[in-house]
Design a protein around this motif. Structure first.
Motif, short mmCIF file in Angstrom:
data_model
loop_
_atom_site.label_atom_id
_atom_site.label_comp_id
_atom_site.label_asym_id
_atom_site.label_seq_id
_atom_site.Cartn_x
_atom_site.Cartn_y
_atom_site.Cartn_z
N ALA A 23 27.72 5.41 25.08
CA ALA A 23 28.31 6.41 25.96
C ALA A 23 29.80 6.13 26.12
CB ALA A 23 27.62 6.39 27.32
N ALA A 24 30.54 7.08 26.68
CA ALA A 24 31.99 6.96 26.85
C ALA A 24 32.37 5.74 27.69
CB ALA A 24 32.55 8.22 27.49
N ASP A 25 31.49 5.35 28.63
CA ASP A 25 31.79 4.20 29.49
C ASP A 25 31.39 2.87 28.86
OD1 ASP A 25 29.03 4.22 29.66
OD2 ASP A 25 28.97 4.38 31.85
N GLY A 26 30.90 2.91 27.61
CA GLY A 26 30.51 1.70 26.90
C GLY A 26 29.04 1.35 27.03
N THR A 27 28.32 2.04 27.92
CA THR A 27 26.89 1.81 28.06
C THR A 27 26.19 2.12 26.75
OG1 THR A 27 26.95 2.39 30.40
CG2 THR A 27 24.81 2.50 29.33
N ILE A 28 25.27 1.26 26.37
CA ILE A 28 24.49 1.48 25.15
C ILE A 28 23.15 2.08 25.57
CG2 ILE A 28 23.41 0.36 23.17
CD1 ILE A 28 25.61 -1.89 23.67
N VAL A 29 22.76 3.17 24.93
CA VAL A 29 21.49 3.82 25.21
C VAL A 29 20.62 3.66 23.98
CG1 VAL A 29 20.33 5.96 25.84
CG2 VAL A 29 22.60 5.47 26.75
N VAL A 30 19.39 3.17 24.18
CA VAL A 30 18.47 2.89 23.09
C VAL A 30 17.15 3.59 23.34
CG1 VAL A 30 17.21 1.05 21.88
CG2 VAL A 30 19.51 0.60 22.74
N VAL A 31 16.57 4.18 22.30
CA VAL A 31 15.19 4.65 22.40
C VAL A 31 14.34 3.59 21.74
CG1 VAL A 31 15.56 7.12 22.62
CG2 VAL A 31 15.46 6.12 20.35
N PRO A 40 1.90 -0.89 26.77
CA PRO A 40 2.05 -1.07 25.33
C PRO A 40 2.03 0.22 24.51
CG PRO A 40 -0.04 -1.94 26.09
CD PRO A 40 0.73 -1.55 27.30
N ASP A 41 1.57 1.32 25.10
CA ASP A 41 1.52 2.57 24.35
C ASP A 41 2.67 3.51 24.67
OD1 ASP A 41 -0.87 1.82 23.11
OD2 ASP A 41 -2.01 2.46 24.85
N ALA A 42 3.56 3.14 25.58
CA ALA A 42 4.61 4.05 26.03
C ALA A 42 5.98 3.69 25.47
CB ALA A 42 4.67 4.06 27.56
N PRO A 43 6.56 4.57 24.67
CA PRO A 43 7.94 4.38 24.27
C PRO A 43 8.85 4.61 25.46
CG PRO A 43 6.98 6.30 23.19
CD PRO A 43 5.95 5.75 24.10
N ARG A 44 10.10 4.19 25.36
CA ARG A 44 10.98 4.33 26.51
C ARG A 44 12.44 4.48 26.10
NH1 ARG A 44 10.44 -1.77 29.13
NH2 ARG A 44 11.10 -2.85 27.26
N VAL A 45 13.23 4.94 27.07
CA VAL A 45 14.68 5.04 26.93
C VAL A 45 15.27 3.94 27.79
CG1 VAL A 45 16.72 6.47 27.32
CG2 VAL A 45 14.56 7.54 26.61
N ILE A 46 16.18 3.16 27.22
CA ILE A 46 16.74 1.99 27.89
C ILE A 46 18.26 2.09 27.89
CG2 ILE A 46 16.99 -0.53 27.76
CD1 ILE A 46 14.33 -0.55 26.26
N ARG A 47 18.87 1.61 28.98
CA ARG A 47 20.32 1.45 29.05
C ARG A 47 20.62 -0.03 28.95
NH1 ARG A 47 23.22 5.21 33.57
NH2 ARG A 47 21.21 5.94 34.17
N ALA A 51 28.56 -5.40 29.28
CA ALA A 51 29.21 -6.62 29.77
C ALA A 51 28.26 -7.81 29.75
CB ALA A 51 29.74 -6.40 31.18
N GLY A 52 27.04 -7.61 30.25
CA GLY A 52 26.13 -8.75 30.35
C GLY A 52 24.85 -8.64 29.56
N GLY A 53 24.59 -7.46 28.97
CA GLY A 53 23.39 -7.28 28.17
C GLY A 53 22.14 -6.94 28.96
N ALA A 54 22.27 -6.77 30.28
CA ALA A 54 21.09 -6.43 31.10
C ALA A 54 20.55 -5.08 30.68
CB ALA A 54 21.47 -6.42 32.57
N ARG A 55 19.23 -4.98 30.64
CA ARG A 55 18.57 -3.73 30.25
C ARG A 55 17.91 -3.07 31.45
NH1 ARG A 55 14.93 -5.48 25.55
NH2 ARG A 55 14.97 -7.37 26.74
N THR A 56 17.99 -1.74 31.50
CA THR A 56 17.37 -0.96 32.56
C THR A 56 16.57 0.16 31.90
OG1 THR A 56 19.27 -1.35 33.99
CG2 THR A 56 17.80 0.45 34.61
N VAL A 57 15.30 0.30 32.29
CA VAL A 57 14.48 1.39 31.77
C VAL A 57 14.88 2.67 32.49
CG1 VAL A 57 12.14 2.31 31.53
CG2 VAL A 57 12.56 -0.14 31.22
N VAL A 58 15.25 3.69 31.72
CA VAL A 58 15.63 4.99 32.27
C VAL A 58 14.41 5.89 32.37
CG1 VAL A 58 17.04 7.05 31.89
CG2 VAL A 58 17.95 4.79 31.31
N SER A 59 13.57 5.89 31.34
CA SER A 59 12.39 6.75 31.30
C SER A 59 11.38 6.14 30.34
CB SER A 59 12.79 8.15 30.83
OG SER A 59 11.73 9.06 30.99
N SER A 60 10.09 6.35 30.64
CA SER A 60 9.04 5.77 29.81
C SER A 60 7.86 6.74 29.73
CB SER A 60 8.59 4.45 30.43
OG SER A 60 7.59 3.85 29.65
#
Length: 117
Positions: A23-31, A40-47, A51-60
């Motif tokens: 994203a424009a602010d440098g956040t990395i978004v991963v599916v 174990p059966d649910a894919p997800r969107v992660i931010r 800066a620190g590599g911390a991951r946050t689940v956006v949607s699953s």
């Protein structure tokens, strides 16, 4: 030169990326493909915080089945996350799913038409 940004615990929280964007602010978004221990059966969107590599689940789960790519719509901040999913709909039909970055709510944007036999 390579730099490791985010490391996961292979058993508790593996990262199985299907696609990513920055994203424009440098956040990395991963599916992520299915397979994490929380569901174990649910894919997800992660931010990922650049800066620190911390991951946050956006949607699953939800409409996500086989996410293969992701883009963000932004104006400096992430307004929408658009996920391309290869098999999210009946008949293994692909489509695009919009994910709200604040709530994680999913909305179907486009579905590939499946021919009627």
């Amino acid at each position: 030169m390579q730099t490791v940004l985010s490391v996961s615990d292979v058993i508790i929280d593996p990262l199985r990326p299907g696609g990513s964007c920055v994203a424009a602010d440098g956040t990395i978004v991963v599916v992520e493909q299915a397979g994490h221990s929380a569901d174990p059966d649910a894919p997800r969107v992660i931010r990922i915080d650049p800066a620190g590599g911390a991951r946050t689940v956006v949607s699953s789960g939800g409409e996500l089945v086989s996410p293969v790519d992701v883009v963000v719509d932004h104006d400096g901040n992430i307004r929408n996350i658009l996920v391309v999913d290869a098999n999210a709909f009946e008949g293994f039909s692909g489509g695009v799913i919009k994910v709200d970055p604040a709530s994680g709510a999913q909305t179907v944007v486009s579905v590939k038409a499946v021919p009627v036999a």
